[in-house]
Design a protein around this motif. Structure first.
Motif, PDB file in Angstrom:
ATOM      1  N   LEU A  55       0.748  -1.374   0.014  1.00 24.57           N
ATOM      2  CA  LEU A  55      -0.159  -0.128  -0.087  1.00 24.57           C
ATOM      3  C   LEU A  55       0.966   1.220  -0.037  1.00 24.57           C
ATOM      4  N   HIS A  56       1.998   1.033   0.805  1.00 25.60           N
ATOM      5  CA  HIS A  56       2.888   2.418   0.921  1.00 25.60           C
ATOM      6  C   HIS A  56       3.305   2.551  -0.616  1.00 25.60           C
ATOM      7  N   GLU A  95      -0.810  18.027  -1.940  1.00 24.21           N
ATOM      8  CA  GLU A  95      -1.834  17.110  -2.499  1.00 24.21           C
ATOM      9  C   GLU A  95      -2.263  15.892  -1.669  1.00 24.21           C
ATOM     10  N   LEU A  96      -1.320  15.243  -0.803  1.00 20.34           N
ATOM     11  CA  LEU A  96      -1.195  14.460  -0.044  1.00 20.34           C
ATOM     12  C   LEU A  96      -2.252  14.662   1.113  1.00 20.34           C
ATOM     13  N   ARG A 137     -10.025  14.819   2.046  1.00 19.41           N
ATOM     14  CA  ARG A 137     -11.327  14.084   1.402  1.00 19.41           C
ATOM     15  C   ARG A 137     -11.643  12.851   1.952  1.00 19.41           C
ATOM     16  N   ALA A 138     -10.698  12.002   1.971  1.00 19.57           N
ATOM     17  CA  ALA A 138     -11.074  10.619   2.610  1.00 19.57           C
ATOM     18  C   ALA A 138     -11.645  10.913   4.206  1.00 19.57           C
ATOM     19  N   HIS A 140      -9.842   5.740  -1.467  1.00 13.57           N
ATOM     20  CA  HIS A 140     -10.032   4.250  -0.788  1.00 13.57           C
ATOM     21  C   HIS A 140      -8.657   3.890  -0.365  1.00 13.57           C
ATOM     22  N   LEU A 141      -7.700   4.107  -1.284  1.00 17.12           N
ATOM     23  CA  LEU A 141      -6.522   3.583  -1.039  1.00 17.12           C
ATOM     24  C   LEU A 141      -5.940   4.181   0.274  1.00 17.12           C
ATOM     25  N   ILE A 142      -5.914   5.553   0.250  1.00 18.35           N
ATOM     26  CA  ILE A 142      -5.451   6.196   1.621  1.00 18.35           C
ATOM     27  C   ILE A 142      -6.359   6.019   2.942  1.00 18.35           C
ATOM     28  N   HIS A 143      -7.676   5.498   2.643  1.00 13.45           N
ATOM     29  CA  HIS A 143      -8.307   5.122   3.774  1.00 13.45           C
ATOM     30  C   HIS A 143      -8.026   3.665   4.244  1.00 13.45           C
ATOM     31  N   ASN A 144      -7.537   2.774   3.539  1.00 16.54           N
ATOM     32  CA  ASN A 144      -6.852   1.428   3.671  1.00 16.54           C
ATOM     33  C   ASN A 144      -5.549   1.919   4.302  1.00 16.54           C
TER      34      ASN A 144
END
Length: 243
Positions: free
Chosen positions: A69-70, A82-83, A89-90, A105-109
């Motif tokens: 994921l990283h 941006e990050l 937003r998440a 969804h990626l950063i949520h996980n």
């Protein structure tokens, strides 16, 4: 902040007047942690930003799935701003229950990966603005003050209890409840006669999902936003005056 001070002062004055009228019903206030007492969002956001450029093998030495994921997040080549925007937003979608786009969804996980088995991160989190005043208010108007917060894993459960002991030692450790099923926990506290079902049991929380669970179990709920606490104080005042 000044307006918040006067709202708390007014609430206390009205409550003290109400007590004179021989109120017999006990008041138990349950305080959420993340987003109410703990500056969770800023702590996690900064942790992600600080680690974004770090090699995955170093940042997640013990988790293959976390490393994957990283690297996915790194391949987005996001700037610091941006990050931060993606995180915000998440977080907003998480709060509202909205639908994530693929990056959200990626950063949520990813957030759950960094929170797992990471006691140092949990313990490093700062108090949220207004937390001291809120706890002081709770002790002034309640017969009993509890913490009721949701855990991510067993490590976070232990860390949350330590965080409360460190920052709010006036809260009885026996009253610190860590449970994702907040309504279920209220029912167990009633069953075990820690509180009564006829008491005025009030949860102050920032998330609607947990408030609904608590209310469905027979409690009262106050949605809290540390940036505009007056709304919560007015709702708390309404509940105290009408029950």
């Amino acid at each position: 902040m000044k307006r918040n001070y006067y709202s708390m002062k007014r609430l206390l004055e009205n409550w003290n007047n109400y007590l004179i009228e021989n109120r017999e019903q006990k008041v138990n206030i349950f305080l959420d942690m993340d987003g109410v007492l703990v500056n969770f969002a800023s702590s996690v956001r900064e942790y992600i930003k600080d680690g974004y450029s770090v090699d995955a093998d170093i940042f997640f030495p013990d988790s293959k799935s976390s490393r994957a994921l990283h690297r996915k997040l790194q391949r987005l080549n996001l700037s610091s701003s941006e990050l931060e925007d993606l995180y915000d937003r998440a977080a907003a979608k998480f709060q509202s229950g909205g639908e994530y786009n693929p990056q959200e969804h990626l950063i949520h996980n990813y957030i759950f990966k960094i929170l797992t088995n990471n006691k140092d991160l949990w313990l490093s989190m700062k108090k949220l603005t207004g937390a001291d005043n809120l706890v002081r208010l709770a002790f002034n108007i309640a017969d009993n003050v509890f913490v009721l917060t949701a855990q991510v894993d067993e490590t976070s459960k232990e860390a949350k209890k330590e965080w409360i002991a460190r920052h709010f030692p006036q809260i009885d450790p026996a009253n610190v409840n860590v449970d994702r099923d907040k309504g279920g926990r209220l029912k167990r506290l009633v069953k075990n006669q820690i509180v009564s079902g006829t008491d005025l049991n009030i949860l102050i929380d920032d998330r609607k999902h947990f408030l609904k669970s608590f209310i469905d179990a027979g409690g009262q709920g106050v949605q809290y936003n540390y940036e505009s606490p007056d709304d919560a104080l007015q709702e708390l005042e309404r509940i105290l005056a009408t029950n």
